[in-house]
Motif scaffolding. Structure first.
Motif, PDB file in Angstrom:
ATOM      1  N   PRO A  21      49.719  47.805  34.299  1.00  0.00           N
ATOM      2  CA  PRO A  21      49.346  47.305  35.627  1.00  0.00           C
ATOM      3  C   PRO A  21      48.065  47.966  36.128  1.00  0.00           C
ATOM      4  O   PRO A  21      47.826  49.155  35.897  1.00  0.00           O
ATOM      5  CB  PRO A  21      50.538  47.696  36.505  1.00  0.00           C
ATOM      6  CG  PRO A  21      51.652  48.007  35.560  1.00  0.00           C
ATOM      7  CD  PRO A  21      51.008  48.512  34.315  1.00  0.00           C
ATOM      8  N   ALA A  22      47.246  47.185  36.813  1.00  0.00           N
ATOM      9  CA  ALA A  22      45.996  47.699  37.371  1.00  0.00           C
ATOM     10  C   ALA A  22      45.926  47.328  38.850  1.00  0.00           C
ATOM     11  O   ALA A  22      46.177  46.178  39.229  1.00  0.00           O
ATOM     12  CB  ALA A  22      44.794  47.129  36.632  1.00  0.00           C
ATOM     13  N   VAL A  23      45.608  48.327  39.680  1.00  0.00           N
ATOM     14  CA  VAL A  23      45.497  48.114  41.126  1.00  0.00           C
ATOM     15  C   VAL A  23      44.211  48.756  41.610  1.00  0.00           C
ATOM     16  O   VAL A  23      43.919  49.911  41.287  1.00  0.00           O
ATOM     17  CB  VAL A  23      46.700  48.723  41.884  1.00  0.00           C
ATOM     18  CG1 VAL A  23      46.570  48.435  43.374  1.00  0.00           C
ATOM     19  CG2 VAL A  23      48.014  48.186  41.342  1.00  0.00           C
ATOM     20  N   ASP A  24      43.450  48.001  42.381  1.00  0.00           N
ATOM     21  CA  ASP A  24      42.229  48.526  42.978  1.00  0.00           C
ATOM     22  C   ASP A  24      42.373  48.518  44.495  1.00  0.00           C
ATOM     23  O   ASP A  24      42.752  47.498  45.088  1.00  0.00           O
ATOM     24  CB  ASP A  24      41.018  47.667  42.586  1.00  0.00           C
ATOM     25  CG  ASP A  24      39.743  48.158  43.258  1.00  0.00           C
ATOM     26  OD1 ASP A  24      39.312  49.279  42.945  1.00  0.00           O
ATOM     27  OD2 ASP A  24      39.207  47.428  44.115  1.00  0.00           O
ATOM     28  N   VAL A  25      42.107  49.656  45.115  1.00  0.00           N
ATOM     29  CA  VAL A  25      42.168  49.785  46.574  1.00  0.00           C
ATOM     30  C   VAL A  25      40.749  49.990  47.077  1.00  0.00           C
ATOM     31  O   VAL A  25      40.084  50.961  46.717  1.00  0.00           O
ATOM     32  CB  VAL A  25      43.061  50.964  47.006  1.00  0.00           C
ATOM     33  CG1 VAL A  25      43.125  51.047  48.530  1.00  0.00           C
ATOM     34  CG2 VAL A  25      44.459  50.828  46.417  1.00  0.00           C
ATOM     35  N   ARG A  26      40.307  49.059  47.900  1.00  0.00           N
ATOM     36  CA  ARG A  26      38.939  49.113  48.438  1.00  0.00           C
ATOM     37  C   ARG A  26      39.010  49.180  49.966  1.00  0.00           C
ATOM     38  O   ARG A  26      39.717  48.381  50.604  1.00  0.00           O
ATOM     39  CB  ARG A  26      38.156  47.877  48.006  1.00  0.00           C
ATOM     40  CG  ARG A  26      36.724  47.817  48.542  1.00  0.00           C
ATOM     41  CD  ARG A  26      36.045  46.529  48.095  1.00  0.00           C
ATOM     42  NE  ARG A  26      35.956  46.487  46.637  1.00  0.00           N
ATOM     43  CZ  ARG A  26      34.958  47.003  45.935  1.00  0.00           C
ATOM     44  NH1 ARG A  26      33.960  47.612  46.565  1.00  0.00           N
ATOM     45  NH2 ARG A  26      34.954  46.921  44.630  1.00  0.00           N
ATOM     46  N   VAL A  27      38.295  50.140  50.544  1.00  0.00           N
ATOM     47  CA  VAL A  27      38.246  50.280  52.001  1.00  0.00           C
ATOM     48  C   VAL A  27      36.805  50.204  52.455  1.00  0.00           C
ATOM     49  O   VAL A  27      35.920  50.856  51.884  1.00  0.00           O
ATOM     50  CB  VAL A  27      38.865  51.614  52.472  1.00  0.00           C
ATOM     51  CG1 VAL A  27      38.870  51.689  54.002  1.00  0.00           C
ATOM     52  CG2 VAL A  27      40.284  51.763  51.936  1.00  0.00           C
ATOM     53  N   ILE A  81      43.715  45.359  48.639  1.00  0.00           N
ATOM     54  CA  ILE A  81      44.537  45.847  47.526  1.00  0.00           C
ATOM     55  C   ILE A  81      44.625  44.713  46.513  1.00  0.00           C
ATOM     56  O   ILE A  81      45.239  43.685  46.787  1.00  0.00           O
ATOM     57  CB  ILE A  81      45.938  46.266  48.003  1.00  0.00           C
ATOM     58  CG1 ILE A  81      45.832  47.310  49.112  1.00  0.00           C
ATOM     59  CG2 ILE A  81      46.767  46.793  46.833  1.00  0.00           C
ATOM     60  CD1 ILE A  81      47.150  47.589  49.813  1.00  0.00           C
ATOM     61  N   THR A  82      43.986  44.904  45.355  1.00  0.00           N
ATOM     62  CA  THR A  82      43.913  43.848  44.343  1.00  0.00           C
ATOM     63  C   THR A  82      44.638  44.291  43.080  1.00  0.00           C
ATOM     64  O   THR A  82      44.481  45.439  42.638  1.00  0.00           O
ATOM     65  CB  THR A  82      42.451  43.513  44.010  1.00  0.00           C
ATOM     66  OG1 THR A  82      41.774  43.121  45.211  1.00  0.00           O
ATOM     67  CG2 THR A  82      42.366  42.389  42.997  1.00  0.00           C
ATOM     68  N   ASP A  83      45.429  43.381  42.496  1.00  0.00           N
ATOM     69  CA  ASP A  83      46.157  43.718  41.272  1.00  0.00           C
ATOM     70  C   ASP A  83      45.963  42.629  40.226  1.00  0.00           C
ATOM     71  O   ASP A  83      45.412  41.557  40.518  1.00  0.00           O
ATOM     72  CB  ASP A  83      47.646  43.927  41.563  1.00  0.00           C
ATOM     73  CG  ASP A  83      48.346  42.666  42.041  1.00  0.00           C
ATOM     74  OD1 ASP A  83      48.362  41.670  41.291  1.00  0.00           O
ATOM     75  OD2 ASP A  83      48.899  42.659  43.161  1.00  0.00           O
ATOM     76  N   ASN A  84      46.433  42.902  39.019  1.00  0.00           N
ATOM     77  CA  ASN A  84      46.346  41.936  37.925  1.00  0.00           C
ATOM     78  C   ASN A  84      47.726  41.382  37.571  1.00  0.00           C
ATOM     79  O   ASN A  84      47.988  41.028  36.431  1.00  0.00           O
ATOM     80  CB  ASN A  84      45.729  42.582  36.683  1.00  0.00           C
ATOM     81  CG  ASN A  84      46.592  43.730  36.130  1.00  0.00           C
ATOM     82  OD1 ASN A  84      47.430  44.286  36.848  1.00  0.00           O
ATOM     83  ND2 ASN A  84      46.397  44.072  34.858  1.00  0.00           N
ATOM     84  N   GLY A  85      48.606  41.319  38.577  1.00  0.00           N
ATOM     85  CA  GLY A  85      49.969  40.859  38.351  1.00  0.00           C
ATOM     86  C   GLY A  85      50.096  39.351  38.319  1.00  0.00           C
ATOM     87  O   GLY A  85      49.100  38.620  38.357  1.00  0.00           O
ATOM     88  N   ASP A 112      45.688  36.432  49.152  1.00  0.00           N
ATOM     89  CA  ASP A 112      45.158  35.491  48.169  1.00  0.00           C
ATOM     90  C   ASP A 112      45.870  35.770  46.855  1.00  0.00           C
ATOM     91  O   ASP A 112      45.766  36.879  46.310  1.00  0.00           O
ATOM     92  CB  ASP A 112      43.652  35.683  47.989  1.00  0.00           C
ATOM     93  CG  ASP A 112      42.857  35.180  49.181  1.00  0.00           C
ATOM     94  OD1 ASP A 112      43.401  34.355  49.939  1.00  0.00           O
ATOM     95  OD2 ASP A 112      41.712  35.643  49.374  1.00  0.00           O
ATOM     96  N   THR A 113      46.585  34.776  46.345  1.00  0.00           N
ATOM     97  CA  THR A 113      47.381  35.022  45.142  1.00  0.00           C
ATOM     98  C   THR A 113      47.264  33.870  44.162  1.00  0.00           C
ATOM     99  O   THR A 113      47.100  32.708  44.551  1.00  0.00           O
ATOM    100  CB  THR A 113      48.860  35.259  45.515  1.00  0.00           C
ATOM    101  OG1 THR A 113      49.598  35.661  44.364  1.00  0.00           O
ATOM    102  CG2 THR A 113      49.484  34.020  46.136  1.00  0.00           C
ATOM    103  N   SER A 114      47.305  34.217  42.888  1.00  0.00           N
ATOM    104  CA  SER A 114      47.258  33.232  41.810  1.00  0.00           C
ATOM    105  C   SER A 114      47.905  33.854  40.590  1.00  0.00           C
ATOM    106  O   SER A 114      48.393  34.987  40.632  1.00  0.00           O
ATOM    107  CB  SER A 114      45.807  32.837  41.504  1.00  0.00           C
ATOM    108  OG  SER A 114      45.120  33.930  40.912  1.00  0.00           O
ATOM    109  N   ALA A 115      47.903  33.118  39.474  1.00  0.00           N
ATOM    110  CA  ALA A 115      48.492  33.638  38.243  1.00  0.00           C
ATOM    111  C   ALA A 115      47.694  34.817  37.685  1.00  0.00           C
ATOM    112  O   ALA A 115      48.193  35.565  36.845  1.00  0.00           O
ATOM    113  CB  ALA A 115      48.576  32.522  37.196  1.00  0.00           C
ATOM    114  N   GLU A 116      46.450  34.982  38.144  1.00  0.00           N
ATOM    115  CA  GLU A 116      45.605  36.072  37.649  1.00  0.00           C
ATOM    116  C   GLU A 116      45.760  37.359  38.461  1.00  0.00           C
ATOM    117  O   GLU A 116      45.267  38.414  38.070  1.00  0.00           O
ATOM    118  CB  GLU A 116      44.129  35.654  37.666  1.00  0.00           C
ATOM    119  CG  GLU A 116      43.746  34.689  36.548  1.00  0.00           C
ATOM    120  CD  GLU A 116      44.287  33.296  36.808  1.00  0.00           C
ATOM    121  OE1 GLU A 116      44.261  32.860  37.980  1.00  0.00           O
ATOM    122  OE2 GLU A 116      44.751  32.654  35.842  1.00  0.00           O
ATOM    123  N   GLY A 117      46.401  37.267  39.610  1.00  0.00           N
ATOM    124  CA  GLY A 117      46.568  38.466  40.420  1.00  0.00           C
ATOM    125  C   GLY A 117      46.609  38.151  41.899  1.00  0.00           C
ATOM    126  O   GLY A 117      46.557  36.986  42.313  1.00  0.00           O
TER     127      GLY A 117
END
Length: 294
Positions: A213-219, A231-235, A278-283
């Motif tokens: 799993p990969a999560v990016d937190v941007r402020v 908060i963006t993920d690759n789920g 914002d959600t899709s099959a890519e994350g």
């Protein structure tokens, strides 16, 4: 009720401490607001939000007091109902679920029949699920019930760095990256914001079926007054019914299986900000935009 003292609305159940608070404010010639139990002429109880403020003449001498009353009976009943439900979740349900989990463990060790064992596993999984729901409900109550700090701000930058360290220890297979503005401690007084960010990050990891799993937190500080957190993920994405309820509310046919998304929504809404998904099959990307000091 011009010219009348509101004390005639008080009765046997009116809290003496509330009365004392009002009396002290009047003696000190300062405004005060209290929730007070009052009585109608037929003896019916009702709750008032009472605000009293002094009125001064041209010389600054207090000559009168003005009072504003709002019937808050429904709010008080709702608060009491929530208190009871929280106690049920915190004590009764948790104890019952622990009991069921213990008996499921005993049955699992004594059974050899595969079908019977499968039934025990269903009991155990359901018990664990209910325990997680109860824990999430308590977390929401604890987060949203915290008093709003008057002027005390906390540095979000340090909190997010500590959060990333905890998540890496807890989930070694996960990759967590941070994108934070330089030379900015990201001070904020938003109640529960660190908890909301932690909820978003941990859910992104736990509900990701990828081995890495990969999560990016941007402020970003979009202006001196506003903070934006992504908060963006690759789920695999969040099911539509989980996000649809944020706009349309819960119904018997559409509801959120996870309370975490509601926790984030309520924290942002309480601060007067905006929350989007914002959600899709890519994350999935969660966006929390809040005033730094609401």
């Amino acid at each position: 009720m011009l010219g009348r003292d509101c004390r005639f609305l008080q009765g046997e159940g009116t809290n003496p401490e509330t009365r004392a608070t009002l009396r002290e404010a009047i003696d000190d010639e300062r405004p005060a607001s209290v929730d007070i139990l009052n009585y109608r002429c037929n003896g019916q109880q009702f709750w008032n939000r009472l605000t009293v403020a002094p009125i001064s003449d041209a010389d600054g001498e207090v000559t009168h007091y003005v009072g504003f009353q709002t019937d808050i009976t429904d709010r008080k009943i709702r608060e009491r109902r929530l208190e009871v439900m929280n106690r049920v979740l915190d004590h009764n349900l948790r104890n019952k679920m622990n009991l069921l989990a213990g008996y499921a463990d005993l049955l699992r060790s004594d059974l050899d029949d595969p079908d019977a064992l499968k039934s025990v596993e269903v009991i155990a999984e359901t018990t664990d699920d209910l325990m997680r729901i109860a824990t999430a409900a308590r977390k929401i109550d604890h987060t949203l019930s915290a008093p709003s700090p008057a002027a005390t701000s906390a540095g979000l930058r340090g909190g997010i760095s500590q959060l990333a360290s905890r998540m890496r220890d807890r989930y070694p297979a996960a990759t967590i990256t941070l994108s934070l503005p330089e030379d900015d401690s990201l001070d904020t007084t938003v109640v529960g914001l660190p908890t909301a960010i932690e909820e978003g990050v941990e859910n992104a990891i736990k509900h990701n079926d990828s081995p890495n799993p990969a999560v990016d937190v941007r402020v970003e500080r979009r202006s001196p007054e506003w903070l934006a957190v992504e908060i963006t993920d690759n789920g695999p994405g969040i099911p539509d019914h989980e996000t649809r309820v944020l706009d349309r509310g819960e119904t018997p046919l559409t509801h959120a299986d996870r309370l975490g998304i509601w926790l984030i929504y309520w924290v942002v809404s309480k601060a007067g900000g905006e929350f989007s998904v914002d959600t899709s099959a890519e994350g999935t990307t969660l966006r929390l935009v809040v005033p730094a000091n609401p």
